[in-house]
Design a protein around this motif. Structure first.
Motif, PDB file in Angstrom:
ATOM      1  N   GLU A 118      -6.737  11.565 -10.023  1.00  0.00           N
ATOM      2  CA  GLU A 118      -6.846  11.373 -11.461  1.00  0.00           C
ATOM      3  C   GLU A 118      -5.467  11.158 -12.082  1.00  0.00           C
ATOM      4  O   GLU A 118      -5.285  10.282 -12.943  1.00  0.00           O
ATOM      5  N   GLU A 119      -4.484  11.946 -11.637  1.00  0.00           N
ATOM      6  CA  GLU A 119      -3.124  11.800 -12.152  1.00  0.00           C
ATOM      7  C   GLU A 119      -2.478  10.509 -11.653  1.00  0.00           C
ATOM      8  O   GLU A 119      -1.740   9.845 -12.385  1.00  0.00           O
ATOM      9  N   VAL A 120      -2.769  10.158 -10.400  1.00  0.00           N
ATOM     10  CA  VAL A 120      -2.241   8.900  -9.858  1.00  0.00           C
ATOM     11  C   VAL A 120      -2.805   7.709 -10.627  1.00  0.00           C
ATOM     12  O   VAL A 120      -2.091   6.757 -10.938  1.00  0.00           O
ATOM     13  N   ALA A 121      -4.090   7.769 -10.958  1.00  0.00           N
ATOM     14  CA  ALA A 121      -4.718   6.689 -11.724  1.00  0.00           C
ATOM     15  C   ALA A 121      -4.040   6.517 -13.070  1.00  0.00           C
ATOM     16  O   ALA A 121      -3.807   5.385 -13.531  1.00  0.00           O
ATOM     17  N   LYS A 122      -3.698   7.625 -13.720  1.00  0.00           N
ATOM     18  CA  LYS A 122      -2.993   7.549 -15.006  1.00  0.00           C
ATOM     19  C   LYS A 122      -1.604   6.940 -14.825  1.00  0.00           C
ATOM     20  O   LYS A 122      -1.158   6.119 -15.641  1.00  0.00           O
ATOM     21  N   TYR A 123      -0.935   7.343 -13.762  1.00  0.00           N
ATOM     22  CA  TYR A 123       0.393   6.802 -13.492  1.00  0.00           C
ATOM     23  C   TYR A 123       0.336   5.289 -13.239  1.00  0.00           C
ATOM     24  O   TYR A 123       1.161   4.524 -13.747  1.00  0.00           O
ATOM     25  N   LEU A 124      -0.670   4.859 -12.461  1.00  0.00           N
ATOM     26  CA  LEU A 124      -0.794   3.432 -12.172  1.00  0.00           C
ATOM     27  C   LEU A 124      -1.183   2.640 -13.420  1.00  0.00           C
ATOM     28  O   LEU A 124      -0.750   1.494 -13.598  1.00  0.00           O
ATOM     29  N   ALA A 125      -2.003   3.237 -14.277  1.00  0.00           N
ATOM     30  CA  ALA A 125      -2.336   2.572 -15.539  1.00  0.00           C
ATOM     31  C   ALA A 125      -1.082   2.361 -16.377  1.00  0.00           C
ATOM     32  O   ALA A 125      -0.891   1.306 -16.995  1.00  0.00           O
ATOM     33  N   ALA A 126      -0.201   3.361 -16.395  1.00  0.00           N
ATOM     34  CA  ALA A 126       1.068   3.231 -17.124  1.00  0.00           C
ATOM     35  C   ALA A 126       1.959   2.177 -16.476  1.00  0.00           C
ATOM     36  O   ALA A 126       2.645   1.417 -17.166  1.00  0.00           O
ATOM     37  N   ALA A 127       1.935   2.126 -15.144  1.00  0.00           N
ATOM     38  CA  ALA A 127       2.731   1.121 -14.424  1.00  0.00           C
ATOM     39  C   ALA A 127       2.242  -0.284 -14.753  1.00  0.00           C
ATOM     40  O   ALA A 127       3.049  -1.224 -14.848  1.00  0.00           O
ATOM     41  N   LYS A 128       0.944  -0.432 -14.922  1.00  0.00           N
ATOM     42  CA  LYS A 128       0.395  -1.728 -15.328  1.00  0.00           C
ATOM     43  C   LYS A 128       0.872  -2.095 -16.732  1.00  0.00           C
ATOM     44  O   LYS A 128       1.231  -3.249 -17.005  1.00  0.00           O
ATOM     45  N   GLN A 129       0.897  -1.116 -17.615  1.00  0.00           N
ATOM     46  CA  GLN A 129       1.363  -1.363 -18.985  1.00  0.00           C
ATOM     47  C   GLN A 129       2.835  -1.789 -19.000  1.00  0.00           C
ATOM     48  O   GLN A 129       3.243  -2.624 -19.807  1.00  0.00           O
ATOM     49  N   LYS A 130       3.620  -1.220 -18.102  1.00  0.00           N
ATOM     50  CA  LYS A 130       5.044  -1.548 -18.008  1.00  0.00           C
ATOM     51  C   LYS A 130       5.289  -2.882 -17.318  1.00  0.00           C
ATOM     52  O   LYS A 130       6.415  -3.400 -17.332  1.00  0.00           O
ATOM     53  N   GLY A 131       4.260  -3.434 -16.664  1.00  0.00           N
ATOM     54  CA  GLY A 131       4.427  -4.680 -15.927  1.00  0.00           C
ATOM     55  C   GLY A 131       4.918  -4.491 -14.512  1.00  0.00           C
ATOM     56  O   GLY A 131       5.248  -5.465 -13.833  1.00  0.00           O
ATOM     57  N   ASP A 167       0.453  11.136   2.221  1.00  0.00           N
ATOM     58  CA  ASP A 167       0.802  11.767   0.955  1.00  0.00           C
ATOM     59  C   ASP A 167       0.660  10.741  -0.160  1.00  0.00           C
ATOM     60  O   ASP A 167       1.452   9.803  -0.262  1.00  0.00           O
ATOM     61  N   ALA A 168      -0.379  10.917  -0.966  1.00  0.00           N
ATOM     62  CA  ALA A 168      -0.576  10.064  -2.145  1.00  0.00           C
ATOM     63  C   ALA A 168      -0.619  10.938  -3.386  1.00  0.00           C
ATOM     64  O   ALA A 168      -1.373  10.682  -4.326  1.00  0.00           O
ATOM     65  N   SER A 169       0.201  11.982  -3.392  1.00  0.00           N
ATOM     66  CA  SER A 169       0.290  12.861  -4.551  1.00  0.00           C
ATOM     67  C   SER A 169       0.983  12.118  -5.693  1.00  0.00           C
ATOM     68  O   SER A 169       1.719  11.151  -5.469  1.00  0.00           O
ATOM     69  N   PRO A 170       0.765  12.546  -6.926  1.00  0.00           N
ATOM     70  CA  PRO A 170       1.416  11.868  -8.063  1.00  0.00           C
ATOM     71  C   PRO A 170       2.930  11.779  -7.913  1.00  0.00           C
ATOM     72  O   PRO A 170       3.530  10.732  -8.213  1.00  0.00           O
ATOM     73  N   LYS A 171       3.557  12.835  -7.442  1.00  0.00           N
ATOM     74  CA  LYS A 171       5.012  12.827  -7.271  1.00  0.00           C
ATOM     75  C   LYS A 171       5.446  11.810  -6.225  1.00  0.00           C
ATOM     76  O   LYS A 171       6.402  11.048  -6.425  1.00  0.00           O
ATOM     77  N   GLN A 172       4.733  11.765  -5.101  1.00  0.00           N
ATOM     78  CA  GLN A 172       5.101  10.850  -4.018  1.00  0.00           C
ATOM     79  C   GLN A 172       4.841   9.406  -4.399  1.00  0.00           C
ATOM     80  O   GLN A 172       5.609   8.510  -4.019  1.00  0.00           O
ATOM     81  N   LYS A 225       0.826  -1.202   0.000  1.00  0.00           N
ATOM     82  CA  LYS A 225       0.000   0.000   0.000  1.00  0.00           C
ATOM     83  C   LYS A 225       0.866   1.259   0.000  1.00  0.00           C
ATOM     84  O   LYS A 225       1.975   1.251   0.523  1.00  0.00           O
ATOM     85  N   PHE A 226       0.310   2.313  -0.571  1.00  0.00           N
ATOM     86  CA  PHE A 226       0.994   3.599  -0.628  1.00  0.00           C
ATOM     87  C   PHE A 226       0.096   4.705  -0.074  1.00  0.00           C
ATOM     88  O   PHE A 226      -1.124   4.532   0.037  1.00  0.00           O
ATOM     89  N   GLY A 227       0.709   5.831   0.269  1.00  0.00           N
ATOM     90  CA  GLY A 227      -0.067   6.988   0.706  1.00  0.00           C
ATOM     91  C   GLY A 227       0.082   7.331   2.172  1.00  0.00           C
ATOM     92  O   GLY A 227      -0.240   8.435   2.591  1.00  0.00           O
ATOM     93  N   SER A 228       0.571   6.399   2.970  1.00  0.00           N
ATOM     94  CA  SER A 228       0.764   6.646   4.394  1.00  0.00           C
ATOM     95  C   SER A 228       2.188   6.249   4.752  1.00  0.00           C
ATOM     96  O   SER A 228       2.570   5.083   4.604  1.00  0.00           O
ATOM     97  N   GLN A 229       2.967   7.229   5.196  1.00  0.00           N
ATOM     98  CA  GLN A 229       4.371   6.989   5.506  1.00  0.00           C
ATOM     99  C   GLN A 229       4.679   7.400   6.945  1.00  0.00           C
ATOM    100  O   GLN A 229       3.864   8.033   7.615  1.00  0.00           O
ATOM    101  N   VAL A 230       5.853   7.018   7.406  1.00  0.00           N
ATOM    102  CA  VAL A 230       6.346   7.438   8.716  1.00  0.00           C
ATOM    103  C   VAL A 230       7.414   8.486   8.479  1.00  0.00           C
ATOM    104  O   VAL A 230       8.391   8.253   7.768  1.00  0.00           O
ATOM    105  N   GLY A 231       7.221   9.666   9.076  1.00  0.00           N
ATOM    106  CA  GLY A 231       8.161  10.754   8.897  1.00  0.00           C
ATOM    107  C   GLY A 231       9.446  10.554   9.682  1.00  0.00           C
ATOM    108  O   GLY A 231       9.591   9.602  10.458  1.00  0.00           O
ATOM    109  N   PRO A 232      10.421  11.464   9.517  1.00  0.00           N
ATOM    110  CA  PRO A 232      11.737  11.308  10.158  1.00  0.00           C
ATOM    111  C   PRO A 232      11.708  11.351  11.675  1.00  0.00           C
ATOM    112  O   PRO A 232      12.643  10.883  12.330  1.00  0.00           O
TER     113      PRO A 232
END
Length: 331
Positions: free
Chosen positions: A141-154, A104-109, A90-97
């Motif tokens: 919406e941007e994350v969904a596009k990124y994950l769709a591309a990740a699926k295409q890449k395997g 943070d589940a932004s497209p960049k993160q 899973k992504f979107g929840s991290q432990v800070g320093p």
């Protein structure tokens, strides 16, 4: 062990899987101690490999668990045997320093999170990759596009979310980004709208919370669990519900059989649900997984048994009727 297709994906998952929150070692989060036991890395690796011998092939983790340590230990355990396993993280929840919770589940993160999980798990692909927090409109919406591309890449085979919020599912489904849902469900929970949503759309169902926060375990049928003042469980909104009206759970003893304890009863009820593809449990020993696997070998519950369990959902039922009346009403 029996295996089920995970929704509309091509993934075949064991009916019992590993919830690896407890394999990441001790964790302080927002100043509270998580209930991660002191299990050393080598013992965790051995436990995962022994679970494979039981036929278990599904393991779920997250980048937050042990601040990545859970993923690292799974990576060690699966080295040289990756093809035997269905790995979900899973992504979107991290432990800070400083041990603070970061959401943070932004497209960049997400790009950083995916690469980090792949590295820690020592793999070049994830079978299942899911949101660990509610998706944010405008970012998702941007994350969904990124994950769709990740699926295409395997890099990713299936995507989804871990949530108890139906609105999250509806939103991600509208984005075409919902192959799998991880959601809490148990035989003492209220009617769950997620079950109907998942069933109608043939979405993969990964069920957690089978024992309802330890309500449905042998040690907890007669007394509520006790949490330390700093235990992270005390920060959860349901902690009062966990300790209130506890006597009613002892009624399940009337349904136990020599070959079906409370653990097997709780799991068998879920396995009979049409939306359950795999149940993940946070076992800390091989014996706990052996007990869970036994539930897969049992016959389905009868209609009378399921009706009786449904009546147990309402605390007012127990106050109004003695146990003998409850039993008579359901047979």
């Amino acid at each position: 062990m029996k295996y089920r297709k995970l929704g509309k994906t091509e993934l075949l998952v064991s009916e019992i899987g590993i919830d690896a929150w407890q394999l990441g070692g001790p964790l302080m989060l927002d100043g509270n101690a998580g209930r991660h036991p002191e299990i050393d890395s080598d013992s965790c690796v051995k436990l995962i490999q022994q679970c494979s011998d039981l036929g278990i092939n599904f393991v779920d983790t997250a980048e937050q668990y042990g601040s990545g340590e859970s993923e690292r230990r799974i990576g060690k355990a699966l080295k040289g045997r990756r093809e035997r396993w269905i790995v979900s993280t899973k992504f979107g929840s991290q432990v800070g320093p400083h041990g603070e919770r970061v959401r943070d589940a932004s497209p960049k993160q997400v790009q950083v999170s995916l690469e980090g999980s792949l590295q820690r798990l020592q793999t070049d692909y994830l079978d299942v990759y899911v949101w660990d927090i509610s998706p944010t409109p405008g970012e998702a919406e941007e994350v969904a596009k990124y994950l769709a591309a990740a699926k295409q890449k395997g890099q990713v085979r299936a995507v989804g979310i871990a949530t108890a919020n139906l609105a999250d599912l509806e939103f991600l489904h509208s984005l075409g980004c919902l192959d799998v849902v991880q959601f809490p469900h148990s035989m003492i929970g209220p009617s769950n709208p997620i079950v109907d949503f998942v069933a109608k759309r043939d979405i993969g169902g990964v069920v957690c919370g089978a024992f309802a926060d330890v309500r449905l375990t042998g040690d907890s049928l007669h007394k509520p669990p006790q949490f330390g003042a700093q235990d992270i469980q005390n920060t959860q909104p349901d902690v009062q519900g966990l300790t209130a009206d506890f006597a009613r759970y002892a009624l399940f003893e009337e349904m136990l059989l020599p070959w079906r304890g409370i653990i097997q009863l709780a799991l068998r009820w879920l396995l009979d649900e049409p939306t359950t593809d795999v149940i993940i449990i946070g076992g800390k020993s091989l014996e706990e997984y052996r007990q869970a696997v036994c539930a897969t070998e049992l016959p389905p519950l009868t209609q009378s048994e399921r009706a009786r369990i449904k009546q147990f959902e309402n605390p007012e039922t127990y106050r109004e009727k003695p146990l003998s009346r409850l039993i008579t009403d359901n047979f």
